[in-house]
Enzyme design. Structure first.
Site, mmCIF file in Angstrom:
data_model
loop_
_atom_site.group_PDB
_atom_site.id
_atom_site.type_symbol
_atom_site.label_atom_id
_atom_site.label_comp_id
_atom_site.label_asym_id
_atom_site.label_seq_id
_atom_site.Cartn_x
_atom_site.Cartn_y
_atom_site.Cartn_z
ATOM 1 N N THR A 189 0.808 -1.222 0.000
ATOM 2 C CA THR A 189 0.000 0.000 0.000
ATOM 3 C C THR A 189 0.842 1.273 0.000
ATOM 4 O OG1 THR A 189 -0.104 0.045 2.424
ATOM 5 C CG2 THR A 189 -1.835 -1.181 1.253
ATOM 6 N N CYS A 245 2.726 3.104 9.342
ATOM 7 C CA CYS A 245 1.846 3.181 10.507
ATOM 8 C C CYS A 245 2.663 3.100 11.795
ATOM 9 C CB CYS A 245 0.849 2.015 10.514
ATOM 10 S SG CYS A 245 -0.150 1.848 9.028
ATOM 11 N N CYS A 270 -1.542 0.581 15.184
ATOM 12 C CA CYS A 270 -2.571 0.942 14.192
ATOM 13 C C CYS A 270 -3.767 -0.005 14.300
ATOM 14 C CB CYS A 270 -1.980 0.879 12.783
ATOM 15 S SG CYS A 270 -3.140 1.434 11.505
ATOM 16 N N ARG A 314 3.594 6.920 2.703
ATOM 17 C CA ARG A 314 2.692 7.960 3.167
ATOM 18 C C ARG A 314 2.162 7.612 4.554
ATOM 19 N NH1 ARG A 314 0.713 6.312 -1.633
ATOM 20 N NH2 ARG A 314 -1.203 5.566 -0.641
ATOM 21 N N CYS A 350 -0.338 6.875 7.504
ATOM 22 C CA CYS A 350 -1.664 6.274 7.624
ATOM 23 C C CYS A 350 -2.658 7.307 8.129
ATOM 24 C CB CYS A 350 -1.591 5.099 8.589
ATOM 25 S SG CYS A 350 -3.181 4.341 8.973
ATOM 26 N N CYS A 366 -4.103 5.881 12.004
ATOM 27 C CA CYS A 366 -3.333 5.912 13.252
ATOM 28 C C CYS A 366 -2.439 7.139 13.386
ATOM 29 C CB CYS A 366 -2.489 4.651 13.385
ATOM 30 S SG CYS A 366 -1.122 4.518 12.209
ATOM 31 N N ASP A 423 19.970 15.388 49.206
ATOM 32 C CA ASP A 423 18.665 16.012 49.417
ATOM 33 C C ASP A 423 18.027 15.485 50.700
ATOM 34 O OD1 ASP A 423 16.242 17.515 48.136
ATOM 35 O OD2 ASP A 423 15.460 15.576 48.791
#
Length: 539
Positions: free
Chosen positions: A47, A51, A55, A80, A82, A85, A456
């Protein structure tokens, strides 16, 4: 593989190499485990989409998965983001706040917008390395150079502005840091597979709020997170005019590269609600980065708590309230000044001194939704300040003057990209700086996760109650087993007390207003035990 073993596989490997463990990454993706968001990114070869591990869509076939160490690397490889998500908005890798090497320092500076403002030459100058060396190391570990990493950040900023404001696209482009509208359009299409106008049209039913200078967003984090000591500490030590607790949110002013801002941060079960008021939208990514850093939201609580739980003394404390974060700061030089003001006195008295300094030398701001009035004075503004105006011993006045000179003159760098070892050495060389002050600054301003306050009083009281050694030397030897997370161990030790720094204020709690008179420190409920017994006047 069990969850615990899977976590160990992903968090104890070599820095920067998580994405190379293919089988472990596949298991994380198939279990949709949000704990690993930001550690690596899954790219789907069929695709061409990348992601986050969690996702919600059906996981791709194993043979179609490949993994990248950064969103910028996935984008550079032609994938690219998603749309489901939103991997560009996942929590950042915890490595960049855990480490002090060149890559980690570079990543903190890139997140703070140095490349957008000063280019790669400016980044190289801040780090003290050649541009070629920085490019080589970033490519080797993250698969992307400084320009690609800054571009990915600009794309995320652009998406936020497109989807949450009605700002004209031309203004969005320049506010996000793009040099031209054409570059902005091309980048948004390439990263999100949508044009800017199509991204805005996808906003659920209705239109974004008007561009009034206000932005509301959600800051994700890795679970678990116990917010009590985080927000309790920030609220209990708030400097009047600069910080306040109002309506269930911690609010403070921000000094940003192009102007001022105000952040309101409210803890929610699965995120921190953030509202920003900015005088210049170009500061958006920097404001978000500083809020995340201040709340330590990119930490890996699983790795921290797993190691600390190995100590049978700390194990019950971790089990009771896992995921404690270190309350850090939005401005390193500001905190250093406040640390000096807090030497040898109660927290309430330190707030009084800081409030007076702010009223006299801070820059006024307008707060549209609260009672904040000033930015904390910059080192340059304090350089002309007469320390005699402060009601404190002469030795501490000298300490403050020496610190301000170092900060204003550039000899001491306490910003996000600072060299921790060099900063510690410069602090130790200043008059009146002992272990407590140096380690406090290292923990909260520099962000060193292994800073430890063995001297401390609050830490020593907790150690005594738990049956741990109480002398600084003996306690430090015992704490060697807590490395590299001793700053987090400090939070668990402090949390054994009943002080307000350990209590999450409620929405009905009063606003933190003018500083208390130091003579009434005990009536305010703000502890004096987190300040050192002696320091500042002994050297």
């Amino acid at each position: 593989m069990s969850d615990s073993r899977q976590t160990a596989t992903l968090t104890t490997g070599d820095a920067g190499g998580v994405h190379t463990d293919f089988d472990a990454c596949v298991r994380a993706v198939q279990s949709k485990d949000s704990r690993f968001d930001g550690w690596f990114f899954t790219a789907v070869l069929t695709t061409r989409i990348y992601c986050r591990p969690s996702c919600p869509v059906v996981p791709p076939k194993v043979e179609n998965m490949t993994f990248y160490p950064s969103a910028a690397a996935a984008q550079q490889a032609g994938f690219r983001a998603c749309k489901r998500c939103r991997p560009d908005a996942s929590p950042g890798s915890p490595q960049w706040n855990e480490r002090a090497d060149l890559v980690a320092r570079a990543m903190r500076l890139i997140a703070d917008g140095v490349v957008d403002r000063d280019g790669v030459p400016g980044l190289a100058a801040r780090l003290g390395y050649s541009e070629r060396q920085i490019e080589r190391q970033l490519l080797g570990e993250l698969g992307a150079g400084p320009l690609a990493l800054a571009r990915a950040q600009r794309a995320q900023t652009a998406r936020l502005l497109i989807e949450t404001t009605a700002m004209p696209m031309g203004e969005v482009a320049f506010a996000a840091g793009f040099a031209s509208i054409r570059t902005f359009n091309d980048t948004v299409r390439e990263v999100f597979a949508l044009s800017p106008s199509e991204l805005r049209a996808r906003v659920a039913k209705g239109r974004p709020a008007a561009a009034t200078g206000t932005l509301a967003l959600r800051l994700p984090f890795r679970r678990p997170l116990t917010p009590d000591n985080l927000f309790g500490h920030l609220a209990a030590t708030a400097v009047p005019g600069v910080e306040e607790w109002r309506a269930g949110a911690y609010r403070r002013t921000l000094r940003l590269p192009h102007g001022s801002g105000i952040a309101a941060l409210r803890p929610e079960p699965d995120h921190v609600a953030c509202q920003l008021w900015l005088t210049d939208w170009r500061d958006l990514s920097q404001a978000i980065s500083r809020c995340r850093r201040m709340l330590d939201l990119d930490a890996d609580p699983l790795a921290v708590d797993a190691l600390l739980s190995a100590d049978p003394v700390l194990a019950p404390l971790v089990a009771k309230a896992p995921g404690r974060r270190v309350p850090r700061v939005a401005d390193g030089p500001e905190f250093a000044v406040r640390a000096v003001l807090g030497q040898q006195i109660s927290t309430a008295a330190a707030r009084t001194h800081a409030g007076r300094l702010v009223a006299a030398h801070g820059e006024p701001v307008t707060d549209p939704a609260g009672g904040l009035t000033h930015l904390f004075p910059s080192p340059e503004a304090l350089a002309g300040h007469n320390p005699a105006a402060l009601a404190m011993p002469q030795t501490r006045r000298n300490t403050l003057a020496a610190l301000v000179r170092e900060l204003a003159g550039g000899g001491l760098d306490l910003d996000v990209g600072s060299d921790w070892l060099h900063a510690r050495a410069r602090l130790n060389a200043l008059p009146g700086f002992g272990p407590w002050t140096v380690e406090t600054i290292a923990m909260r301003a520099l962000g060193d996760p292994d800073a430890f306050l063995a001297t401390d009083l609050g830490v020593r009281n907790a150690a005594r109650a738990l049956g741990l050694p109480t002398t600084p030397a003996a306690l430090t030897r015992h704490a060697a087993a807590w490395q590299p997370w001793r700053a987090y161990a400090t939070q668990y030790l402090w949390a054994t007390g009943d002080h307000p720094i350990n209590v999450l204020p409620t929405k009905d709690d009063p606003v933190v207003g003018p500083a208390d008179d130091p003579t009434t420190a005990r009536t305010t409920g703000i502890p004096a035990t987190i300040t050192p017994a002696k320091e500042g006047a002994v050297r």
